[in-house]
Enzyme design. Structure first.
Site, short mmCIF file in Angstrom:
data_model
loop_
_atom_site.label_atom_id
_atom_site.label_comp_id
_atom_site.label_asym_id
_atom_site.label_seq_id
_atom_site.Cartn_x
_atom_site.Cartn_y
_atom_site.Cartn_z
N HIS A 1 0.81 -1.22 -0.02
CA HIS A 1 -0.04 -0.12 -0.10
C HIS A 1 0.82 1.29 0.08
CE1 HIS A 1 -4.23 -1.55 1.10
NE2 HIS A 1 -3.51 -2.42 0.51
N TYR B 1 3.73 6.51 10.05
CA TYR B 1 2.89 5.34 9.54
C TYR B 1 3.78 4.43 8.94
CZ TYR B 1 -1.53 2.92 8.28
OH TYR B 1 -2.61 1.93 8.25
N TYR C 1 -9.37 5.65 7.04
CA TYR C 1 -9.64 6.05 8.42
C TYR C 1 -10.54 7.28 8.34
CZ TYR C 1 -5.43 3.41 9.72
OH TYR C 1 -4.47 2.50 9.91
N LYS D 1 -0.07 0.33 14.98
CA LYS D 1 1.15 0.12 15.52
C LYS D 1 1.67 -0.91 16.73
CE LYS D 1 3.07 3.12 13.01
NZ LYS D 1 3.57 2.35 11.78
#
Ligand code: FAD
Ligand code: DHB
Length: 389
Positions: free
Chosen positions: A72, A384, A200, A296
């Site tokens: 991604h 990220y 998100y 995470k």
């Protein structure tokens, strides 16, 4: 029994560390409380940093991840006024890999079995002993009898509820904790994902996340009150609520179907300091928890494994224990930055029961700033895709 490195917990942290060490000829025994099927059935994280993927390859278990994992290059953020994209590739040159934690765990167990590594399942009452001496050991019940495992080092990879962290005397440990007044209700469904990237979504009705495992398996989450239980939500209620939290043009494209898994996870931030006590070292959820916003949890477990692995190799191959001495401080330095990121993402995207009008305006401004400001998007993207080890 005797081994060089005794590992408590056969989750991703324990398995990855044992596989990396095995490749370097360092002997490990893994003690797991559950059965292998139970561990493999746990549906948890789904997004891997490239640092994690690198460790999987170094452990010799990257082949299926590289074939079936989905690269991604970006993710979307939706909010009541619209949506925008965080372009990881453009902003950082890096990407993440969508590949489920259950697949990671399966690959690691397969490799461990093929290499003849020892894993004992259904171990009860695992207790670390003599951690501050030269000869630590574990006692545990297995196969109907008490056993003793002597080791040079004991690595606690036993998750948040395991015995390792509790084995550090209270006077020597400090715990930092923040709980959030909501949970995530997650479902897995055998339907095509709504988009080819993750979404998100911060909405007036609360947070929602659209994720996936592969092109025919989707993973969706919605923020829910802590008092809810999965039985309170039938599939139709879930899909209807998810749609209400997504931009209309996105919601229209949602393909729904029966859920194949449904669960609720509470959100928490937690850190235990230090991550070492004598010959005991903590890795992963045993030492810290992040709220899942930002993906995470599993990745932070992997960064601990990276530091632990290199420290142990340095000790055994070069006779140099500096890495072991630095482990706790080194791991914690990265963990706190990841804690900050996960806390920030959680605050930006969720509705809090006690949020004032002022708080709401600041939240909207935060999202607008992110949408307009490339430096802010880059900061998000860098965390990220994963901070350097
Ligand atoms: P764990 O995966 O917890 O593994 C610890 C292992 O130790 C387990 O197999 C356990 O059975 C074993 N163990 C425990 N006690 C003992 C004992 N006494 N003796 C022997 N063995 C023991 N992260 C994300 O990024 N995204 C998500 O969507 C996400 N969802 C999650 C949902 C849930 C319900 C939970 C609990 C976590 C989720 N996480 C998520 C976090 C992520 O899954 C964890 O960070 C990751 O599993 C950490 O790996 P670990 O190996 O440190 O711990
Ligand atoms: C998933 C979970 C997360 O917490 C996240 O931030 C992204 C994806 C997942 O389970 O797919």
């Amino acid at each position: 029994m005797r081994t060089q490195v005794a590992i408590i917990g056969g989750g991703p942290a324990g398995l990855l560390l044992s596989q990396l060490l095995l490749k370097r000829g360092i002997d490990t025994v893994v003690l797991e409380r559950r059965t292998k099927d139970y561990v493999l059935a746990r549906i948890r994280a789904g997004v891997l940093e490239t640092g994690f993927a690198g460790l999987m390859r170094e452990a010799g278990v990257g082949a299926r991840m590289d074939k079936e994992g989905i690269k991604h290059d970006g993710a979307r953020i939706a909010h009541p006024q619209g949506q925008f994209r965080i372009d990881f590739k453009k902003l950082t040159g890096d990407h993440v890999i969508v590949y489920g934690q259950s697949e990671v765990t399966r690959d690691l167990y397969d490799a461990r079995e093929a290499a003849g590594g020892e894993t004992l399942f259904e171990c009860a009452g695992v207790t670390p002993r003599d951690l501050d001496g030269e000869q630590p050991f574990l006692t545990f019940l297995h196969g109907g009898k008490m056993n003793r495992l002597d080791a040079d080092f004991i690595i606690g990879c036993d998750g948040f509820h395991g015995p390792s962290r509790q084995a550090i005397p209270e006077a020597a440990r400090r715990e930092f904790e923040k709980t959030y007044p909501f949970g995530w209700l997650g479902i897995l469904s055998e339907t095509p994902p709504i988009d080819d990237e993750l979404i998100y979504a911060g909405s007036e009705r609360g947070f929602a996340l659209c994720s996936m495992r592969h092109e025919k398996l989707s993973r969706y989450y919605i923020q829910c009150p802590l008092s809810d239980s999965p039985e309170d939500w039938d599939d139709d209620d879930f899909w209807a609520e998810l749609k209400r939290r997504l931009p209309e043009e996105v919601a229209e494209t949602l393909v729904t179907g029966p859920s194949v898994e449904k669960s609720i996870a509470p959100l928490r931030s937690f850190v235990c300091e230090p991550m070492r006590w004598g010959r005991l070292f903590l890795c992963g959820d045993a030492a810290h928890i992040v709220p899942p916003t930002g993906a995470k949890g599993l990745n932070t477990a992997a960064s601990d494994v990276h530091y632990m692995y290199h420290a142990l190799v340095r000790h055994y191959e070069d006779g140099d224990s500096a890495g072991l001495d630095q482990y706790s401080a080194q791991a914690l330095a990265r963990i706190w930055k990841t804690q900050r990121f996960s806390w920030w993402m959680t605050n930006m995207l969720h509705r809090f029961p006690d949020q004032s009008e002022f708080d709401l305006r600041v939240q909207q401004a935060e999202l607008a700033f992110l949408e307009e400001n490339e430096a802010a998007r880059r900061a998000l993207a860098e965390s990220y895709v994963g901070l350097p080890y």
